[in-house]
Enzyme design. Structure first.
Site, PDB file in Angstrom:
ATOM      1  NE  ARG A 113      -3.648   7.826  10.739  1.00  0.00           N
ATOM      2  CZ  ARG A 113      -2.652   6.959  10.846  1.00  0.00           C
ATOM      3  NH1 ARG A 113      -2.081   6.467   9.770  1.00  0.00           N
ATOM      4  NH2 ARG A 113      -2.222   6.570  12.031  1.00  0.00           N
ATOM      5  CD  GLU A 152      -3.327   0.794  12.217  1.00  0.00           C
ATOM      6  OE1 GLU A 152      -3.493   1.935  12.663  1.00  0.00           O
ATOM      7  OE2 GLU A 152      -2.409   0.057  12.594  1.00  0.00           O
ATOM      8  CD  GLU A 323       1.046  -0.041   9.698  1.00  0.00           C
ATOM      9  OE1 GLU A 323       1.237   0.555  10.781  1.00  0.00           O
ATOM     10  OE2 GLU A 323       0.215   0.340   8.860  1.00  0.00           O
TER      11      GLU A 323
HETATM   12  C1  GAL Z   1      -0.310   2.606  12.467  1.00  0.00           C
HETATM   13  C2  GAL Z   1      -0.766   3.159  11.127  1.00  0.00           C
HETATM   14  C3  GAL Z   1       0.388   3.737  10.342  1.00  0.00           C
HETATM   15  C4  GAL Z   1       1.224   4.615  11.227  1.00  0.00           C
HETATM   16  C5  GAL Z   1       1.705   3.813  12.408  1.00  0.00           C
HETATM   17  C6  GAL Z   1       2.598   4.567  13.351  1.00  0.00           C
HETATM   18  O1  GAL Z   1      -1.337   2.562  13.396  1.00  0.00           O
HETATM   19  O2  GAL Z   1      -1.377   2.168  10.343  1.00  0.00           O
HETATM   20  O3  GAL Z   1      -0.104   4.477   9.252  1.00  0.00           O
HETATM   21  O4  GAL Z   1       0.468   5.701  11.651  1.00  0.00           O
HETATM   22  O5  GAL Z   1       0.595   3.381  13.141  1.00  0.00           O
HETATM   23  O6  GAL Z   1       2.997   3.754  14.418  1.00  0.00           O
END
Ligand code: GAL
Length: 642
Positions: A113, A152, A323
């Site tokens: 990605r 991100e 997240e």
């Molecule tokens: C973040 C990202 C998510 C996923 C996650 C895993 O950095 O936004 O898509 O990859 O990490 O910890």
């Protein structure tokens, strides 16, 4: 449901969900279970371009229409992500030169990605096209209550690109920022090594030079790259806002400093960030192995809080955790499971620092592809992961809990351009601006203080500055005259240095020598960096580490080395710190300056931190031992709210 733009009074919880990764038959159950758990938000679609537009121009909305409907009808609010972090494979056939190029000149490939260059105007148009299509279709959908642009920025080292598109963009940017080529030559000091340019078209990106490129060249490239990320974001924000009134956001990361988050936040309605405490401890905290061992299942006691305070400060104060780590992740060198209680503790800590929402990544662990070893709230078979019960408990606890942003007596300035300046001229293998600021932050927290972390742009008015009793401004290598003036006239105590105003905007040493601030009565006449095994002892204990400056001063000396070189000097409410301190010394300095400013401090037990919200006092135990806190026994992973 109508779009509510007023700040909420009580916090909410949510999760990240990928309907396109699961059979449709599962959606309904998932949605109801989320609501039953007490979740309010569900973020979707940020990686879904491949299913939204499987071939150029073939738009497949039906699945997303249905997913939003199922989630919304169950009672959830949707955060809809634009999918520009994952351009589909056909995009490369259309735009073969859209990939970012690494600093050795290799294009980065398709197959994961973030495979795009921020400067590629064709891809920027594509991403705006998709954002506009989504906003047109869902802008008035009552269930879509917020937007996330991309995912991100900067993740996987993607801010910097040395592509042809970046080179073209850089030349345009230079022409906009320097009146003509002679101005640029003069500002950069290109007479050194005969680096003069005859015109802007001769200027390359600062990679692959024989030895280091001119620091001024590097700094211009950093500023340019940051502007490109902000412009890329803004183009999508504008497209969304043409069709939707719902607030727009982006999810920032931990210790990603390649673009100016404060500049980007000017164009966001709220900011969010992604908090992975155990992954960070292994990967980003720069901790000793002893510290990593002690906190392996809890995370560093200050790293999350620092980012909460940083991101509360970069925008208008409205922020979420988008997240939150729910269990072991897949991406750090080692990926232990959190200690029981930590998912609840991390969430409460975010809320205590003013988060309006905490969302967990991700709802269900994926059994396929790159992140199959990353836990979720559910296991791949839908059984409950250990964090589930903690989130359930939290959802009940936060009912009726007021959100309060708090009010800190002390502020700490964090400036992205200072980070770039230190990276460009670290003057040693072991210096980093982030670590310097973070050392100061840790010392403040170990003394029981709640802190506002502020970008320089927040200090553009004297009024904001005057709210604080102590302002800490370490390492601001370049300072505008406006910022200097405001700090000079601050009502509270101000601690400048080290390296304050040590460079011009173009990375040259200013004359008169720094910091050149009348009220400080100090001149830095020289500086040196130190080997890790050669710290310099201070006469009251502790050491100068990494970096120090030598001063001409007749101000009052508060700290000095054993051989009498001034380290902290004071003139009235203005103080200059001429060195990087170890924690023993940092804490003594925090205590003494806070003492001067009548700000009470408190020695925290190991691993215990607190946060004053104005309405409540929170205590968090990150340690793996019980601690006595306010006459109560706080277990490891425990939270006490008073
Ligand atoms: C973040 C990202 C998510 C996923 C996650 C895993 O950095 O936004 O898509 O990859 O990490 O910890």
């Amino acid at each position: 449901m109508t779009i509510d733009l007023t700040p909420p009074t009580k916090p909410t919880l949510g999760t990240c969900y990928y309907p396109e990764q699961w059979p449709k038959e599962q959606w309904q159950n998932d949605a109801h279970q989320m609501v039953e758990l007490g979740l309010t938000w569900v973020r979707i679609a940020e990686f879904s371009w491949g299913v939204l537009e499987p071939t150029p121009g073939e738009l497949c909305w039906q699945w997303l229409d249905e997913a939003i409907d199922v989630l919304g009808q169950a009672g959830l609010k949707v955060v809809l992500g634009t999918p520009s972090a994952t351009p589909p494979r056909w995009m490369l056939d259309k735009w073969p030169d859209m990939l970012a190029t690494d600093n050795s000149g290799h294009a980065r490939k398709f197959g994961s990605r973030r495979h795009y260059c921020f400067s590629h105007l064709g891809y920027r148009e594509e991403s705006v096209r998709m954002a506009a299509l989504m906003a047109k279709r869902y802008g008035n959908n009552p269930y879509v209550q917020a937007w996330q642009v991309d995912n991100e920025y900067g993740c996987h080292d993607t801010t910097y690109s040395y592509s042809d598109a970046a080179k073209r963009g850089f030349r345009v940017w230079l022409q906009q920022n320097y009146a003509n080529i002679n101005v640029l030559n003069e500002a950069w000091g290109n007479v050194f090594w005969s680096m003069q340019y005859n015109n802007f078209e001769q200027i390359e990106l600062p990679n692959a030079t024989v030895t280091e490129a001119n620091p001024a060249h590097h700094m211009a490239y950093r500023r340019f790259s940051s502007d490109q990320v902000c412009d890329f974001n803004l183009a999508q924000v504008q497209a969304i806002k043409t069709f939707s009134k719902a607030p727009v956001s982006h999810n920032f990361m931990g210790r990603i400093t390649d673009f100016d988050h404060a500049a980007m936040a000017q164009n966001l309605d709220f900011v969010t960030w992604d908090s992975y405490p155990l992954g960070f401890l292994e990967d980003r905290v720069n901790a000793t192995s002893e510290h990593q061992r002690q906190y392996d299942r809890q995370g560093d006691p200050d790293f999350q809080a620092f980012h909460h305070d940083l991101y509360r400060g970069v925008g208008n104060g409205r922020w979420w955790v988008m997240e939150q780590q729910p269990g072991p992740v897949n991406w750090a060198p080692y990926n232990p499971a959190p200690l029981a209680g930590m998912v609840r503790l991390w969430s409460w800590e975010a809320l205590a620092h003013g988060a309006e929402a905490v969302c967990y990544f991700r709802w269900r662990q994926a059994p396929f592809a790159q992140e199959q070893m990353h836990s979720g709230l559910l296991r791949p078979d839908s059984s409950l992961a250990p964090c589930y019960a903690e989130i359930c408990q939290l959802a009940q606890e936060i009912e009726c809990f007021p959100i309060s942003k708090g009010k800190a007596d002390v502020a700490l300035v964090f400036d992205y351009t200072a980070q770039w300046a230190w990276e460009i001229q670290p003057h040693a293998a072991n210096t980093s601006y982030f670590d310097l600021v973070f050392d100061c932050y840790k010392a403040l927290r170990k003394q029981g203080l709640s802190v506002d972390v502020l970008p320089p742009s927040a200090l553009e008015t004297q009024e904001v500055c005057d709210q604080y009793k102590v302002l800490w401004a370490p390492g601001l290598m370049h300072m505008t005259q406006c910022l200097k003036d405001i700090l000079v006239h601050a009502k509270g105590h101000v601690v400048w240095g080290p390296r304050s105003a040590a460079k011009t905007q173009d990375m040259a040493i200013p004359v008169p020598l720094p910091p050149n601030i009348d009220s400080l009565k100090v001149t830095v006449h020289s500086c040196e960096s130190l080997r890790p095994d050669r710290p310099i002892a201070l006469d009251q204990g502790g050491y100068v580490i990494n970096y120090r400056e030598l001063l001409d001063t007749n101000a009052n000396v508060i700290e000095q080395t054993m051989d009498g070189e001034p380290v902290l000097i004071q003139h009235d409410k203005q103080l200059y710190l001429a060195a990087w301190l170890d924690q023993t010394c940092w804490q003594r300095v925090v205590k003494s300056v806070c003492g001067m400013a009548n700000v009470p401090t408190l020695d925290m037990p190991e691993g215990v931190r607190c946060r004053n919200t104005g309405t409540h006092l929170f205590w968090f135990n990150y340690d793996n031992k019980h601690h006595d806190v306010s006459e109560q026994l706080l277990e490891p992973g425990g939270v006490l709210i008073q």
